[in-house]
Design a protein around this motif. Structure first.
Motif, mmCIF file in Angstrom:
data_model
loop_
_atom_site.group_PDB
_atom_site.id
_atom_site.type_symbol
_atom_site.label_atom_id
_atom_site.label_comp_id
_atom_site.label_asym_id
_atom_site.label_seq_id
_atom_site.Cartn_x
_atom_site.Cartn_y
_atom_site.Cartn_z
ATOM 1 N N TYR A 61 0.834 -1.200 0.000
ATOM 2 C CA TYR A 61 0.000 0.000 0.000
ATOM 3 C C TYR A 61 0.871 1.253 0.000
ATOM 4 O O TYR A 61 0.613 2.205 -0.744
ATOM 5 N N GLN A 107 2.482 1.586 -3.409
ATOM 6 C CA GLN A 107 1.497 1.917 -4.434
ATOM 7 C C GLN A 107 1.087 3.393 -4.361
ATOM 8 O O GLN A 107 0.963 4.079 -5.384
ATOM 9 N N GLU A 108 0.896 3.895 -3.146
ATOM 10 C CA GLU A 108 0.531 5.301 -2.981
ATOM 11 C C GLU A 108 1.642 6.221 -3.463
ATOM 12 O O GLU A 108 1.385 7.253 -4.090
ATOM 13 N N THR A 109 2.880 5.846 -3.178
ATOM 14 C CA THR A 109 4.010 6.663 -3.620
ATOM 15 C C THR A 109 4.111 6.668 -5.138
ATOM 16 O O THR A 109 4.384 7.708 -5.758
ATOM 17 N N LYS A 128 1.654 6.273 -7.267
ATOM 18 C CA LYS A 128 0.563 7.115 -7.777
ATOM 19 C C LYS A 128 0.957 8.588 -7.723
ATOM 20 O O LYS A 128 0.737 9.349 -8.679
ATOM 21 N N ASP A 129 1.524 8.995 -6.579
ATOM 22 C CA ASP A 129 1.941 10.390 -6.439
ATOM 23 C C ASP A 129 3.024 10.739 -7.459
ATOM 24 O O ASP A 129 3.034 11.838 -8.033
ATOM 25 N N SER A 166 7.851 6.947 4.377
ATOM 26 C CA SER A 166 6.488 6.545 4.732
ATOM 27 C C SER A 166 6.496 5.308 5.610
ATOM 28 O O SER A 166 5.715 5.194 6.564
ATOM 29 N N LYS A 193 2.813 10.450 4.463
ATOM 30 C CA LYS A 193 3.141 10.576 3.045
ATOM 31 C C LYS A 193 4.068 11.771 2.839
ATOM 32 O O LYS A 193 3.923 12.814 3.454
ATOM 33 N N THR A 233 -4.738 -0.019 -11.836
ATOM 34 C CA THR A 233 -3.466 0.164 -11.150
ATOM 35 C C THR A 233 -2.832 -1.202 -10.914
ATOM 36 O O THR A 233 -3.416 -2.060 -10.243
#
Length: 338
Positions: free
Chosen positions: A13, A16-18, A20-21, A50, A56, A178
């Motif tokens: 997670y 994946q968030e990084t 996306k950013d 993170s 974040k 994604t």
């Protein structure tokens, strides 16, 4: 330590968030020229920050920049074939401060940077936990950053490789999907390139020092107990008897006749020891491979990487040899795919 094995889903997670950013940030730059080294290091720093602090961060955040500085200081102080490596292998020499004065200074500076950073981020009760986390992840920052540099070089030197990987991704997923670690089985060509990437680059030419616990023999050579041993992982990965054309990037070598990834017990995979093996193997192997897979698949799904300057050599035999092999950086453009 559990998080690096069965708990990888918890870390996915964060990664994946990084990603996306990062993709959003590249979109906003709209085909601007980007330095591959800056992007690679920044992305990995965001993931590590993170994981350490549960928040974040953007790649240009002060926290990420500080983590990068700490990592560089630690690597600088422990370069192989230097006094830092000698002190690491023979710790009793730390008592003789008049020896290796410059190395002692570098290590003290590195420790001071780490301690000051930790004390400003968390309370005293969590210092030990965070220091342990950083010690494990510092090398992960350096290796992942260098891996991403090499990936850009491979894609630019071999445009057909980039098109092939993109075609496989497009055949399996819509652009709105994604890509996650659960999708690995659907992307054997991407996975085979990741394996070939780690084999070809072999960032850690010599694995961490070991010592024999009993008399043994290797290929007919007697090795007595208590012998200091260094494993030449660079030679193992580029041994022509094990890998045909070892200094050529050939992802297909890890695919079987049906186009699927060869089994884990296949000789080509068994021969590779870039992360070590057994109980002394690298604890971050799963995380490192996961990072690279997610980065590569999601970037190629969204962008085509194009050269924006001179193209350096990608011959690992020409890379500077230190604690880690260091691929040259390159200026790139990310062209949004429709």
């Amino acid at each position: 330590m559990k998080a690096y094995g069965p708990g990888i889903a918890d870390l996915e997670y964060v990664m994946q968030e990084t990603i996306k950013d990062m993709i959003d940030d590249i979109h906003q730059k709209d085909s601007h020229v980007i330095d591959a080294a800056e992007l690679s290091t920044g992305y990995v720093c965001c993931v590590i920050a993170s994981m350490m602090f549960g928040e974040k961060y953007s790649y240009d955040d002060e926290v990420c920049q500080k983590i990068n500085e700490m990592s560089e200081r630690l690597v600088e102080g422990t370069v192989p074939l230097s006094s830092g490596a000698v002190l690491d292998a023979l710790p009793f020499l730390f008592h003789f401060k008049f020896l290796f004065r410059d190395t002692h200074r570098k290590l003290e500076v590195a420790r001071g940077v780490v301690n000051d950073f930790i004390k400003t981020r968390i309370d005293e009760a969590k210092v030990v936990i965070c220091l342990n986390r950083f010690t494990i992840q510092a090398l992960g920052l350096e290796t992942s950053g260098r891996s991403l540099r090499q990936i850009f070089l491979d894609l630019l030197h071999d445009p057909t490789l980039q098109k092939r990987l993109q075609a496989e991704i497009d055949s399996q997923f819509e652009l709105t999907h994604t890509i996650t670690l659960k999708d690995k089985d659907k992307l054997p060509q991407v996975e085979s390139y990741v394996l070939e990437h780690f084999r070809y680059l072999t960032q850690l030419p010599f694995l961490v020092p070991h010592m024999t616990i009993r008399d043994t023999a290797v290929s007919g050579y007697k090795v007595p107990a208590n012998t200091f041993v260094l494993m030449n992982s660079y030679y193992i990965a580029h041994n022509p008897e094990a890998y045909e054309d070892p200094f050529t990037v050939k992802p297909d070598r890890f695919l079987d006749a049906t186009g699927q990834l060869v089994d884990r017990d296949h000789p080509l995979r068994q021969n590779f020891l870039g992360f070590g093996s057994g109980r002394r193997g690298c604890p971050g192997e799963v995380l490192a491979k996961s990072r690279i897979f997610l980065f590569l698949a999601n970037i190629l799904q969204n962008f085509t990487v194009k050269l924006a300057g001179e193209l350096p050599s990608r011959d690992v035999r020409k890379y500077p040899m230190s604690l880690l092999l260091t691929p040259p950086s390159v200026k790139v453009q990310f062209i949004r795919r429709q």
